[in-house]
Design a protein around this motif. Sequence first.
Motif, PDB file in Angstrom:
ATOM      1  N   GLY A   1     -39.000  31.635 -29.376  1.00 29.53           N
ATOM      2  CA  GLY A   1     -40.169  31.166 -28.644  1.00 29.53           C
ATOM      3  C   GLY A   1     -40.003  31.241 -27.136  1.00 29.53           C
ATOM      4  N   GLU A   2     -38.758  31.039 -26.673  1.00 28.97           N
ATOM      5  CA  GLU A   2     -38.516  31.097 -25.218  1.00 28.97           C
ATOM      6  C   GLU A   2     -39.004  32.418 -24.640  1.00 28.97           C
ATOM      7  OE1 GLU A   2     -34.388  30.316 -24.420  1.00 28.97           O
ATOM      8  OE2 GLU A   2     -34.505  28.336 -25.391  1.00 28.97           O
ATOM      9  N   LYS A   3     -38.860  33.481 -25.408  1.00 25.32           N
ATOM     10  CA  LYS A   3     -39.271  34.794 -24.925  1.00 25.32           C
ATOM     11  C   LYS A   3     -40.668  35.189 -25.417  1.00 25.32           C
ATOM     12  CE  LYS A   3     -37.651  39.460 -24.332  1.00 25.32           C
ATOM     13  NZ  LYS A   3     -36.961  40.470 -25.115  1.00 25.32           N
ATOM     14  N   HIS A   4     -41.001  34.787 -26.648  1.00 24.04           N
ATOM     15  CA  HIS A   4     -42.192  35.367 -27.287  1.00 24.04           C
ATOM     16  C   HIS A   4     -43.343  34.394 -27.514  1.00 24.04           C
ATOM     17  CE1 HIS A   4     -39.929  39.019 -28.279  1.00 24.04           C
ATOM     18  NE2 HIS A   4     -38.929  38.237 -28.656  1.00 24.04           N
ATOM     19  N   ALA A   5     -43.136  33.084 -27.304  1.00 27.81           N
ATOM     20  CA  ALA A   5     -44.171  32.114 -27.715  1.00 27.81           C
ATOM     21  C   ALA A   5     -45.519  32.395 -27.066  1.00 27.81           C
ATOM     22  CB  ALA A   5     -43.715  30.690 -27.386  1.00 27.81           C
ATOM     23  N   VAL A   6     -46.571  32.184 -27.814  1.00 26.80           N
ATOM     24  CA  VAL A   6     -47.938  32.281 -27.291  1.00 26.80           C
ATOM     25  C   VAL A   6     -48.708  31.031 -27.703  1.00 26.80           C
ATOM     26  CG1 VAL A   6     -48.035  34.804 -27.363  1.00 26.80           C
ATOM     27  CG2 VAL A   6     -48.825  33.496 -29.346  1.00 26.80           C
ATOM     28  N   ARG A   7     -49.812  30.769 -26.993  1.00 26.29           N
ATOM     29  CA  ARG A   7     -50.700  29.681 -27.386  1.00 26.29           C
ATOM     30  C   ARG A   7     -52.138  30.136 -27.199  1.00 26.29           C
ATOM     31  NH1 ARG A   7     -47.565  29.004 -23.129  1.00 26.29           N
ATOM     32  NH2 ARG A   7     -45.838  28.221 -24.352  1.00 26.29           N
ATOM     33  N   PHE A   8     -52.988  29.622 -28.051  1.00 20.75           N
ATOM     34  CA  PHE A   8     -54.407  29.984 -27.961  1.00 20.75           C
ATOM     35  C   PHE A   8     -55.251  28.883 -28.604  1.00 20.75           C
ATOM     36  CE2 PHE A   8     -52.522  32.058 -31.699  1.00 20.75           C
ATOM     37  CZ  PHE A   8     -53.306  31.553 -32.718  1.00 20.75           C
TER      38      PHE A   8
END
Length: 417
Positions: free
Chosen positions: A124-131
């Motif tokens: 998640g540190e590199k790839h996390a997203v939120r929407f």
Amino acid sequence: MSEAREFLTEHNELTRRFFLRCGVTLAAGSAVAARAAEPLPAELAPVLEKLESYFTEQSKFGDVSRGKPIPHTLPLEKKKEVGLTRETWRLEIISDPENPATLGKQFTKKDNTAIDFATLLKLGEKHAVRFAKVMTCLNIGCPLGMGIWEGVPLRTLVWLTQPKENLRRVFYYGYHNDDPKQMFRSSLPVGRILEDYDDLPPVIVCYKLNGEWLTPERGAPVRILVPEHYGYKSVKWLTHIVLSNLYHANDTYGTQNNDVDSPMKTFAATLHVPGTVKTNTPIPVTGYAQSGISGLSKVQVWVSPSEKKWPADDPYFTTAAWTDATILAPPAKWGGELTADAIPKDTIGFDATGKPKTWPMRLAKAHWAALLPGLPAGEYTFRCRTIDAKGAAQPMPRPFKKSGRCDIEWVKFTVTG
Ligand SMILES: Nc1nc2c(c(=O)[nH]1)N[C@H]1C(S)=C(S)[C@@H](COP(=O)(O)O)O[C@H]1N2
Ligand SMILES: [Mo]
């Protein structure tokens, strides 16, 4: 022709004149005025103040959870034992024994390679997203809640398996009391997981909602979240991801006569319609709309005397005298217990200052309001509908019930002395 009906033949013209005459607008800068692009009539202020918050607190979401017992009700000790806490969670990612995909690697509990929560957060540190997305059950219709969901794109985990070929479908399921009959499985074509076509956010392996860890009811510690689909694709208490060469859907929900290839629809519903109103007094109404895969361009309203018969060959009231309601602008307060009421940084669809880039947002809710002109005494039926961004009026283009609720809502009310 009844007095009421005579009145309504002129409905359009009267609505227009009413708004001109009314001309009363709210003080600029007030919380309510901030919600509409055009000033709204002052009569709407009391009902606008009572509107639900835009985002929903986790604890206030509607809950659709199967299982005996329901996994989120298990005592903490049992949760720990079966991997339903962040410390004990393990995710297996395997090839489907029945329709094997060719993988370089699998992640299993047996080999002690299953993914744990710390590894997921590390990714998640590199790839996390939120929407932002509204959670709606295909069969209930009324949204369960509106949230900002955060997690790691599912494809990040799929790529860890070094897939080579024979991969067409990905299915997944969660903890189900180790009873095969209780398994609730959903599936997606692998292409949707690998690529975000049509400007969709990614399918995620989700661990946060509105900036907080998921609660047990919402699927803790980890659930799937599919932006464009109804709730059943967003499996809670996730334990297994299976990479398969199956060429068709195998969702548990499909065995219950549901259309499992049907993304969310656009539709409108009411929040406030008074049951009884005084004659010749403007009538404030409010509601929400769900903007589905085809977006939202308008909400429209229509009042007709309840006794009026409607031609059977126009079941969707396409020839009725619909008038436009006002879609409210983004709220002054977002709600949903967001820290400092701020949209988390880097939420897809929002700019650096936390403002939505487009409005209304697709796959989310929007609120609407209308002030109906006063009416003579009688019984009336109020209806609302959406027009999607492609111009289709609800319930078109996909009117069938088992592909998602989208009936035109009606509410009766009485006008008296
Ligand atoms: N494991 C599991 N996941 C599940 C379900 C379930 O019964 N078990 N219900 C699904 C359905 S049908 C819906 S509509 C959503 C509801 O999500 P919510 O309870 O967080 O609002 O969860 C989905 N995920
Ligand atoms: Mo559902």
